[in-house]
Scaffold this active site. Structure first.
Site, mmCIF file in Angstrom:
data_model
loop_
_atom_site.group_PDB
_atom_site.id
_atom_site.type_symbol
_atom_site.label_atom_id
_atom_site.label_comp_id
_atom_site.label_asym_id
_atom_site.label_seq_id
_atom_site.Cartn_x
_atom_site.Cartn_y
_atom_site.Cartn_z
ATOM 1 N N VAL A 1 0.828 -1.117 0.093
ATOM 2 C CA VAL A 1 -0.076 -0.004 0.088
ATOM 3 C C VAL A 1 0.930 1.175 -0.017
ATOM 4 O O VAL A 1 0.564 2.328 -0.109
ATOM 5 C CB VAL A 1 -0.875 -0.016 1.217
ATOM 6 C CG1 VAL A 1 -1.826 -1.019 1.132
ATOM 7 C CG2 VAL A 1 -0.357 0.009 2.759
ATOM 8 N N ASP A 2 2.317 0.933 -0.049
ATOM 9 C CA ASP A 2 2.883 2.265 0.013
ATOM 10 C C ASP A 2 3.835 2.155 -1.644
ATOM 11 O O ASP A 2 3.337 1.581 -2.648
ATOM 12 C CB ASP A 2 4.326 2.149 0.913
ATOM 13 C CG ASP A 2 5.051 0.688 0.878
ATOM 14 O OD1 ASP A 2 4.751 0.225 -0.249
ATOM 15 O OD2 ASP A 2 5.711 0.571 1.580
ATOM 16 N N ASP A 3 4.584 3.219 -1.555
ATOM 17 C CA ASP A 3 5.201 3.544 -2.791
ATOM 18 C C ASP A 3 6.349 2.410 -3.519
ATOM 19 O O ASP A 3 7.271 2.696 -3.948
ATOM 20 C CB ASP A 3 5.878 4.770 -3.027
ATOM 21 C CG ASP A 3 4.658 5.852 -2.915
ATOM 22 O OD1 ASP A 3 3.638 5.560 -3.667
ATOM 23 O OD2 ASP A 3 5.006 6.869 -2.364
#
Ligand code: WT7
Length: 692
Positions: A561-563
């Protein structure tokens, strides 16, 4: 059929395994109409009867004790290892709450041990000196070698003695840049033996990435080889190291020694470029050293290794693991998640350059005295049947790989699998990314002949070992679910505000409390450790993954859910790819997102804005991709470059990746709210250029 579908209740209320279905293949229960979470694959009772954990009831009993009394649970297990001196009290201490001060995790503090001793000497003392430790399979058919535990110890000791001789001491960093030769686990174990901190850099990384890591950890010595063959290609590793060392020197880090293994099947010594005074041939010096070497006894909390991994900024993070907890945790997870028995032959296809190769090629298996297959080559060379050829050749019983390989072999057709016997297989494993149910089924039905449970192990570089994993034989499986937490692990799913969700839910995956294998810091940057992992949801470790828990308590990982993008199980930061792209003189700006990819899981999709006046061209596209290959490594090359006259930004200049993701996956009718865009026109421009 659907009629016999059985449902598990919530984990804590399950008392006994479903009993009626007799084969594991079993009957993949449920029908096309049922949701995928209702599909159960029931363990074969004969398998369960011989398993370490034979039922949900047994699992729950062990799990409950591990949560109620972690100190007692883990002490009992740790006592089975060799400790020069027992750990003190308390068994562990932790602060995982940023609001209460410095994040701090310690396990078995005061205990004095050595992980190399436990991998080798202890197994030899137990009578396994003549057992095969490593079956090494070369790139070319018919090229192979073996090492017994005795022989492995001799090799490790010679290298350890050499390292000591050139001045490597306890706590010093050693960078290892080697392919899957036996020398790679040998090098790791030799460092561990003398208390040196190894930092293995995957040999697919570019010279610039290697140099960046060298400058960060400042090793006395780099261990490498002249070249390696992977499939039909020869890769000149020494040239890459030469460039990296020249670069590091410019940045103030001079490495004194480059110990180079002569891998003459790939390149003769004579053709290897050489820097007199710095470069040493491994084989020339090592044979002169004694085959025994005293162990450097270290504290459980002394560092064992550093391993760099990608995050959401351009700078890789040096994940630091210590000795005692990591030892106990990798050995225990290996034993239970693969139902390991001394007669097993185990093959993990991962490279030691990643955490999987640390915990589950080298340390976990060897702590258990296992026989491990180490494969130098590529799984599709000379053809896509190579894995099963190796399985039959060594009678592999536990086969652990990544979904991307499963999907790529699945495309080649069943015949390349079924022409091999594979009857030695009893357990399959999956790691690196979520395994989609159709790949799971193919792996299960075709590779495993509907006979072998699949351990879909969820974990991370940071966690040291498995956190959520099936225990073969204990539970009915659901294709695509990593099932339940390992002993001592308390996964929690939280909403955006950090509130714990109960029952059937979906949100951010965090962990409450510590476990022995947890990383202790980011090398040289404890603050980044605290902000990246412990600040988003105070009180918890935040994994960066999304997760759903179904009504039966099974966990379904849904991706980052992050980059961070997960390409073929390799973790790549979007910021790293962007910074490589913008270093190209004709690139003004870049934004990178992940898109679904049939084989790799995720592909890299890059939006690129060129410098004013530079025209689009295929050559420029190639040159941008080359820049990324050169700066990071071939595995990080963008799959797609999308020309972007402008990028969608908010009025404060923040790139709206949500919109870019939708454009990249061509979900053009789901762009959502575009009213906060500074220049709404850029979206139409991007869409117009989508297929150019
Ligand atoms: C990320 C960690 C840990 C070994 C290899 C990768 C993803 C890993 C699974 C799995 C779903 C998985 C997660 C995680 N991941 N295993 N079984 N199911 N996702 O290590 O490079 O540290 O990457 O890989 O997204 O956060 P890593």
């Amino acid at each position: 059929g659907a009629g016999s579908s059985r449902r598990l209740r919530h984990v804590s209320s399950v008392a006994a395994p479903p009993s009626k279905v007799s084969r594991l293949n079993a009957v993949v229960l449920g029908d096309a109409l049922a949701s995928k979470e209702d599909d159960l694959v029931i363990p074969n009772p004969d398998f369960s009867a011989q398993a370490h954990v034979h039922s949900p009831g047994k699992y729950l009993e062990m799990y409950e004790r591990s949560i109620e009394d972690p100190a007692g649970f883990w002490s009992d297990i740790a006592s089975q290892f060799y400790w020069k001196q027992k750990w003190g009290s308390p068994v562990y201490s932790e602060n995982l709450d940023v609001r209460k001060g410095r994040i701090d995790i310690e396990w078995f503090k005061g205990g004095i041990t050595n992980i190399c001793y436990n991998c080798l000497d202890a197994n030899i003392a137990a009578g396994n000196g003549d057992k095969i430790a490593i079956y090494w399979e070369g790139n070319e058919l018919g090229v192979d070698a073996t090492l017994t535990y005795n022989q492995l110890l001799h090799n490790v000791c010679q290298l350890a003695n050499y390292l000591k001789d050139i001045g490597v001491r306890k706590g010093d960093a050693v960078v290892i840049y080697l392919p899957m030769l036996m020398e790679l686990p040998i090098a790791m174990l030799a460092c561990a033996r003398i208390g040196a901190v190894h930092s293995v850099v995957f040999a697919g990384f570019s010279s610039e990435s290697l140099s960046q890591r060298i400058v960060d950890c400042k090793p006395k010595v780099v261990l490498t080889c002249n070249a390696v063959k992977r499939g039909p290609k020869v890769i000149h590793l020494k040239d890459i190291v030469d460039a990296a060392l020249a670069d590091s020197a410019k940045n103030g880090t001079v490495v004194d020694v480059c110990l180079t293994y002569a891998n003459e099947s790939a390149l003769e010594k004579e053709s290897t470029k050489w820097v007199e005074g710095r470069d040493i041939w491994w084989q020339d010096v090592l044979s002169k050293y004694p085959t025994s070497c005293d162990v450097e006894w270290v504290d459980a909390e002394d560092p064992l290794f550093l391993l760099y991994t990608s995050g959401s900024t351009g700078k890789p993070k040096g994940v630091l693991h210590t000795t005692g907890g990591y030892m106990v945790y990798t050995a225990t997870t290996f034993k239970y998640a693969f139902d390991y028995k001394p007669s097993d032959v185990y093959w993990c296809t991962a490279d030691c350059g990643w955490i999987t190769g640390h915990s589950y090629v080298t340390y976990g298996p060897m702590l258990n005295g296992a026989t491990v297959v180490v494969f130098e080559g590529a799984p599709n060379y000379p053809d896509s049947g190579r894995c099963w050829d190796i399985v039959d050749k060594y009678k592999v019983s536990i086969f652990y790989t990544a979904p991307t390989l499963v999907r790529s072999l699945m495309r080649e057709g069943d015949e390349l699998v079924t022409r091999y016997s594979r009857k030695s297989l009893r357990i399959l494993g999956s790691v690196g990314e979520p395994i989609n149910p159709s790949a799971w089924r193919w792996f299960f039905n075709v590779v495993g002949d509907s006979r072998c449970p699949i351990s879909d192990t969820w974990w991370q570089t940071e966690t040291g070992g498995f956190l959520i994993t099936p225990l073969p034989g204990a539970w009915p499986q659901k294709p695509g679910s990593a099932t339940f937490p390992f002993f001592g692990v308390q996964p929690v799913i939280v909403d955006e505000k950090g509130a714990e969700l109960e029952g059937e839910c979906s949100g951010y995956l965090c962990v409450k409390g510590s476990w022995p294998g947890a990383f202790r810091t980011l090398y040289g940057d404890h603050e980044r450790y605290e902000t990246t992992y412990f600040s988003a949801f105070p009180g918890y470790y935040f994994s960066g993954d999304g997760c759903r828990r179904d009504k039966d308590g099974y966990h379904w990982l849904t991706g980052r859910v992050d980059d961070v993008i997960n390409v073929s199980g390799h973790r790549i930061g979007t910021a790293e790819v962007e910074s490589a792209l913008v270093s190209h003189p004709q690139c003004a700006e870049a934004a990178v997102v992940g898109v679904e990819h049939e084989v790799k899981g995720q592909g890299i999709y890059a939006f690129v804005t060129l410098v004013e006046g530079v025209p689009y061209s295929d050559d420029l596209r190639k040159s941008l991709i080359m820049t990324v290959r050169k700066q990071i490594g071939a595995f990080a090359a963008p799959d797609r470059i999308h020309w972007a006259p402008g990028l969608p930004k908010t009025r404060s200049g923040k790139i709206m990746r949500r919109i870019l993701r939708k454009i990249a996956s061509r979900q053009l009718d789901e762009l959502g709210d575009t009213s906060t865009l500074a220049e709404p026109g850029v979206v139409d421009q991007l869409i117009a250029l989508a297929d150019s």
